[in-house]
Design a protein around this motif. Structure first.
Motif, PDB file in Angstrom:
ATOM      1  N   GLY A 260     -35.924  31.772 -28.467  1.00  0.00           N
ATOM      2  CA  GLY A 260     -36.235  32.848 -27.528  1.00  0.00           C
ATOM      3  C   GLY A 260     -37.716  33.184 -27.505  1.00  0.00           C
ATOM      4  O   GLY A 260     -38.492  32.752 -28.362  1.00  0.00           O
ATOM      5  N   VAL A 261     -38.094  33.972 -26.500  1.00  0.00           N
ATOM      6  CA  VAL A 261     -39.478  34.379 -26.306  1.00  0.00           C
ATOM      7  C   VAL A 261     -39.632  35.833 -26.726  1.00  0.00           C
ATOM      8  O   VAL A 261     -38.797  36.685 -26.406  1.00  0.00           O
ATOM      9  N   ASN A 262     -40.690  36.108 -27.448  1.00  0.00           N
ATOM     10  CA  ASN A 262     -40.987  37.474 -27.858  1.00  0.00           C
ATOM     11  C   ASN A 262     -41.166  38.350 -26.621  1.00  0.00           C
ATOM     12  O   ASN A 262     -41.970  38.034 -25.753  1.00  0.00           O
ATOM     13  N   PRO A 263     -40.443  39.454 -26.506  1.00  0.00           N
ATOM     14  CA  PRO A 263     -40.556  40.286 -25.295  1.00  0.00           C
ATOM     15  C   PRO A 263     -41.936  40.891 -25.100  1.00  0.00           C
ATOM     16  O   PRO A 263     -42.278  41.304 -23.990  1.00  0.00           O
ATOM     17  N   ASP A 264     -42.743  40.963 -26.176  1.00  0.00           N
ATOM     18  CA  ASP A 264     -44.095  41.503 -26.044  1.00  0.00           C
ATOM     19  C   ASP A 264     -45.076  40.496 -25.457  1.00  0.00           C
ATOM     20  O   ASP A 264     -46.157  40.879 -24.986  1.00  0.00           O
ATOM     21  N   ALA A 265     -44.723  39.212 -25.477  1.00  0.00           N
ATOM     22  CA  ALA A 265     -45.654  38.175 -25.039  1.00  0.00           C
ATOM     23  C   ALA A 265     -46.024  38.291 -23.558  1.00  0.00           C
ATOM     24  O   ALA A 265     -47.213  38.229 -23.214  1.00  0.00           O
ATOM     25  N   PRO A 266     -45.059  38.453 -22.638  1.00  0.00           N
ATOM     26  CA  PRO A 266     -45.455  38.592 -21.222  1.00  0.00           C
ATOM     27  C   PRO A 266     -46.380  39.775 -20.986  1.00  0.00           C
ATOM     28  O   PRO A 266     -47.323  39.686 -20.192  1.00  0.00           O
ATOM     29  N   LEU A 267     -46.141  40.893 -21.691  1.00  0.00           N
ATOM     30  CA  LEU A 267     -46.997  42.061 -21.527  1.00  0.00           C
ATOM     31  C   LEU A 267     -48.412  41.774 -22.037  1.00  0.00           C
ATOM     32  O   LEU A 267     -49.393  42.194 -21.416  1.00  0.00           O
ATOM     33  N   ALA A 268     -48.520  41.050 -23.155  1.00  0.00           N
ATOM     34  CA  ALA A 268     -49.832  40.713 -23.688  1.00  0.00           C
ATOM     35  C   ALA A 268     -50.615  39.840 -22.714  1.00  0.00           C
ATOM     36  O   ALA A 268     -51.807  40.064 -22.463  1.00  0.00           O
ATOM     37  N   TYR A 269     -49.954  38.838 -22.155  1.00  0.00           N
ATOM     38  CA  TYR A 269     -50.619  37.973 -21.171  1.00  0.00           C
ATOM     39  C   TYR A 269     -51.027  38.775 -19.936  1.00  0.00           C
ATOM     40  O   TYR A 269     -52.116  38.579 -19.383  1.00  0.00           O
ATOM     41  N   LEU A 270     -50.157  39.666 -19.484  1.00  0.00           N
ATOM     42  CA  LEU A 270     -50.449  40.453 -18.290  1.00  0.00           C
ATOM     43  C   LEU A 270     -51.660  41.355 -18.512  1.00  0.00           C
ATOM     44  O   LEU A 270     -52.564  41.426 -17.666  1.00  0.00           O
ATOM     45  N   ILE A 271     -51.693  42.052 -19.640  1.00  0.00           N
ATOM     46  CA  ILE A 271     -52.816  42.946 -19.945  1.00  0.00           C
ATOM     47  C   ILE A 271     -54.121  42.163 -20.014  1.00  0.00           C
ATOM     48  O   ILE A 271     -55.154  42.584 -19.465  1.00  0.00           O
ATOM     49  N   LEU A 272     -54.093  41.022 -20.673  1.00  0.00           N
ATOM     50  CA  LEU A 272     -55.303  40.230 -20.849  1.00  0.00           C
ATOM     51  C   LEU A 272     -55.829  39.715 -19.513  1.00  0.00           C
ATOM     52  O   LEU A 272     -57.024  39.838 -19.208  1.00  0.00           O
ATOM     53  N   ILE A 273     -54.955  39.152 -18.689  1.00  0.00           N
ATOM     54  CA  ILE A 273     -55.386  38.567 -17.420  1.00  0.00           C
ATOM     55  C   ILE A 273     -55.850  39.645 -16.447  1.00  0.00           C
ATOM     56  O   ILE A 273     -56.910  39.517 -15.807  1.00  0.00           O
TER      57      ILE A 273
END
Length: 262
Positions: free
Chosen positions: A182-195
């Motif tokens: 599975g994928v860490n649920p925090d990962a999409p948010l981290a990518y979104l904030i950074l980009i």
């Protein structure tokens, strides 16, 4: 991971942020970067420093912001080189955190340097190249953290997570190999904030993109909130009972308006 190495990163980052904050308080921010809330709420419409101090603060922030972007790129490259050896999850997590900190401090420093780079296009393009390099390195460094097993100890016999952690496991073991859990649920948010943060700051360096953003995105919301505030203020002023409080719509719109402009 020694305290001396960590302090070397933290001190330079906090000094950079402190100078940017002091410059904002002293009114040394370029007028083109100020929003209405800065002028009317924070009273930043008047520069309270001499031109020589303004230039000195700007040069100091420029130097420190250069240091932050170089530091972020360097620590990412060091972490990737360590992946060929046995750099642990613990140390690679420190690499990510230090690089992200350098990136965030550098982005905050751009608040003072907008006019400087607009007057020097060559320096602006080199700065954008450095920012994009750091962004790509950070995006790649976040890949193993997207695994749901990152820094956790999975026991196949029980099918559960153990109380122990996997900080000592080589970080390269988590690159694409453990995503089956599975994928860490925090990962999409981290990518979104950074980009989004990079798009926001790079766009603010160009007059055309700033105008488009204000006209198409920020402008309509500002206009709507201003209409709500004006209508509620008119209602309050027309009431016979002057002590009656303003409606909740007024305070809600005021909070959203300040947050949006800030």
């Amino acid at each position: 991971s020694g305290i001396g190495a960590i302090l070397a990163f933290l001190l330079s980052a906090y000094i950079t942020f402190a100078i940017v904050l002091v410059s904002y308080i002293l009114g040394s921010i370029d007028s083109g970067m100020l929003r209405p809330v800065d002028r009317y709420v924070h009273r930043c419409f008047r520069r309270r420093t001499s031109p020589s101090w303004h230039k000195a603060l700007q040069q100091c922030v420029l130097l420190l912001s250069d240091q932050q972007i170089v530091t972020g790129i360097a620590i990412c490259i060091a972490g990737f080189i360590g992946l060929h050896g046995r750099i642990s999850v613990y140390h690679f997590q420190i690499v990510i955190m230090l690089a992200w900190m350098s990136s965030s401090v550098h982005l905050s420093a751009l608040t003072m340097l907008g006019q400087y780079f607009r007057e020097r296009p060559a320096a602006l393009y080199w700065r954008i190249v450095g920012m994009l390099v750091l962004l790509i390195l950070l995006l790649v460094a976040l890949v193993p953290t997207a695994s749901n097993l990152w820094a956790l100890w999975w026991t196949p016999q029980t099918g559960k997570f153990d109380e122990r952690t996997s900080w000592a496991i080589p970080a390269r073991c988590f690159f694409f190999k453990t995503w089956g859990e599975g994928v860490n649920p925090d990962a999409p948010l981290a990518y979104l904030i950074l980009i989004v943060s990079y798009i926001w700051k790079i766009g603010a360096l160009f007059k055309g993109s700033r105008n488009v953003f204000h006209r198409r995105i920020r402008g309509p919301y500002e206009y709507l909130l201003e209409r709500i505030l004006h209508a509620e203020a008119v209602k309050a002023s027309s009431r016979h009972n002057k002590r009656k409080a303003l409606s909740w719509k007024y305070y809600a719109a005021m909070i959203v308006y300040i947050i949006l402009l800030a």
